[in-house]
Motif scaffolding. Structure first.
Motif, PDB file in Angstrom:
ATOM      1  N   LYS A 179       0.839  -1.193   0.000  1.00 45.80           N
ATOM      2  CA  LYS A 179       0.000   0.000   0.000  1.00 45.80           C
ATOM      3  C   LYS A 179       0.881   1.252   0.000  1.00 45.80           C
ATOM      4  O   LYS A 179       1.991   1.261   0.548  1.00 45.80           O
ATOM      5  N   VAL A 190      -2.719   7.131   6.293  1.00 44.05           N
ATOM      6  CA  VAL A 190      -3.744   6.669   5.378  1.00 44.05           C
ATOM      7  C   VAL A 190      -3.124   5.652   4.431  1.00 44.05           C
ATOM      8  O   VAL A 190      -2.070   5.915   3.838  1.00 44.05           O
ATOM      9  N   ILE A 192      -3.313   3.940   0.996  1.00 41.51           N
ATOM     10  CA  ILE A 192      -3.889   4.365  -0.276  1.00 41.51           C
ATOM     11  C   ILE A 192      -3.634   3.319  -1.347  1.00 41.51           C
ATOM     12  O   ILE A 192      -2.516   2.803  -1.479  1.00 41.51           O
ATOM     13  N   SER A 193      -4.668   3.015  -2.119  1.00 40.37           N
ATOM     14  CA  SER A 193      -4.536   2.190  -3.314  1.00 40.37           C
ATOM     15  C   SER A 193      -4.469   3.122  -4.519  1.00 40.37           C
ATOM     16  O   SER A 193      -5.323   4.006  -4.672  1.00 40.37           O
ATOM     17  N   GLN A 199     -11.042   2.137  -2.066  1.00 37.61           N
ATOM     18  CA  GLN A 199     -11.089   3.220  -1.101  1.00 37.61           C
ATOM     19  C   GLN A 199      -9.834   3.238  -0.235  1.00 37.61           C
ATOM     20  O   GLN A 199      -9.212   2.200   0.024  1.00 37.61           O
ATOM     21  N   SER A 200      -9.499   4.435   0.225  1.00 38.49           N
ATOM     22  CA  SER A 200      -8.378   4.586   1.150  1.00 38.49           C
ATOM     23  C   SER A 200      -8.774   4.091   2.537  1.00 38.49           C
ATOM     24  O   SER A 200      -9.966   4.013   2.871  1.00 38.49           O
TER      25      SER A 200
END
Length: 224
Positions: A179, A190, A192-193, A199-200
């Motif tokens: 990620k 956070v 994140i993709s 979704q984060s």
């Protein structure tokens, strides 16, 4: 063996040779030609010159005699990764670990499958000491287009905490994930993709501190 048989056999062996490199771009850089030109040689659309073929064989510890004539040379004459005769290449372990670009992928205790060549100058530019470099496979599409499903990535195993924004290998029990991490306020983070379909995942400071980091990804078919 006639020329057609020789060409067909060479194409198969040349494809196997290219498969020893983590990416076509790396093989192209070592050969000194474009990836498009290597693809033409692989597909039999053009004949390959000797020098780039010899460079690829040397960098991957492959017998040139095997590649051209399908003959094995005596083991004492085959260049190996430990001969010290490849000053421009380092050999990095490929671990039996699949890092999931998704919900998580269960891994048993990893071990070294084999070693893959990587240009020494690239590793120095990335700032990763050789002893901390490892290759891992990635499964899933949540990090596309930065990291495509099935790619091999290079990991700097030194970071054990996310102290800067970047793409990390995360461990959750037996699961390994990939990620992008963005640092937030008061030690929150956070996950994140890069694929916008996903979704984060915000993590509060306690959860962020408990996150286990196995390393930072520094290369995935190119510097990232």
């Amino acid at each position: 063996m006639d020329d057609q048989e020789l060409d067909e056999g060479f194409k198969e062996r040349f494809e196997a040779l290219l498969a020893r490199f983590p990416s076509m771009k790396m093989a192209a850089d070592i050969a000194g030609y474009s990836a498009e030109q290597l693809a033409k040689w692989r597909d039999g659309k053009a004949r390959a010159p000797l020098r780039p073929i010899a460079n690829l064989c040397q960098a991957s510890a492959t017998s040139l005699d095997w590649l051209v004539f399908n003959r094995e040379m005596p083991s004492s004459t085959i260049v190996t990764a430990t001969d010290g005769e490849l000053p421009d290449v380092v050999w990095i372990p490929l671990l039996e670990v699949i890092a999931s670009a998704g919900p998580g992928y269960e891994n048993a205790r990893p071990y070294e499958l084999r070693r893959l060549p990587f240009p020494r100058t690239w590793l120095q530019r990335l700032g990763v000491p050789e002893k901390y470099a490892r290759f891992l496979g990635v499964d899933g599409d949540s990090m596309e287009p930065t990291i495509m499903d099935g790619w091999i990535v290079l990991v700097d195993t030194r970071p054990k905490h996310a102290r800067a924004n970047g793409i990390y290998v995360l461990v959750d029990g037996p699961n390994v994930r990939v990620k992008r991490i963005a640092l937030g306020w008061q030690n929150s983070i956070v996950l994140i993709s890069d694929n916008e379909r996903y979704q984060s995942e915000p993590l509060s400071p306690p959860d962020a501190e408990a996150l286990q980091v196995a390393g930072r990804i520094v290369w995935a078919g190119g510097e990232i």
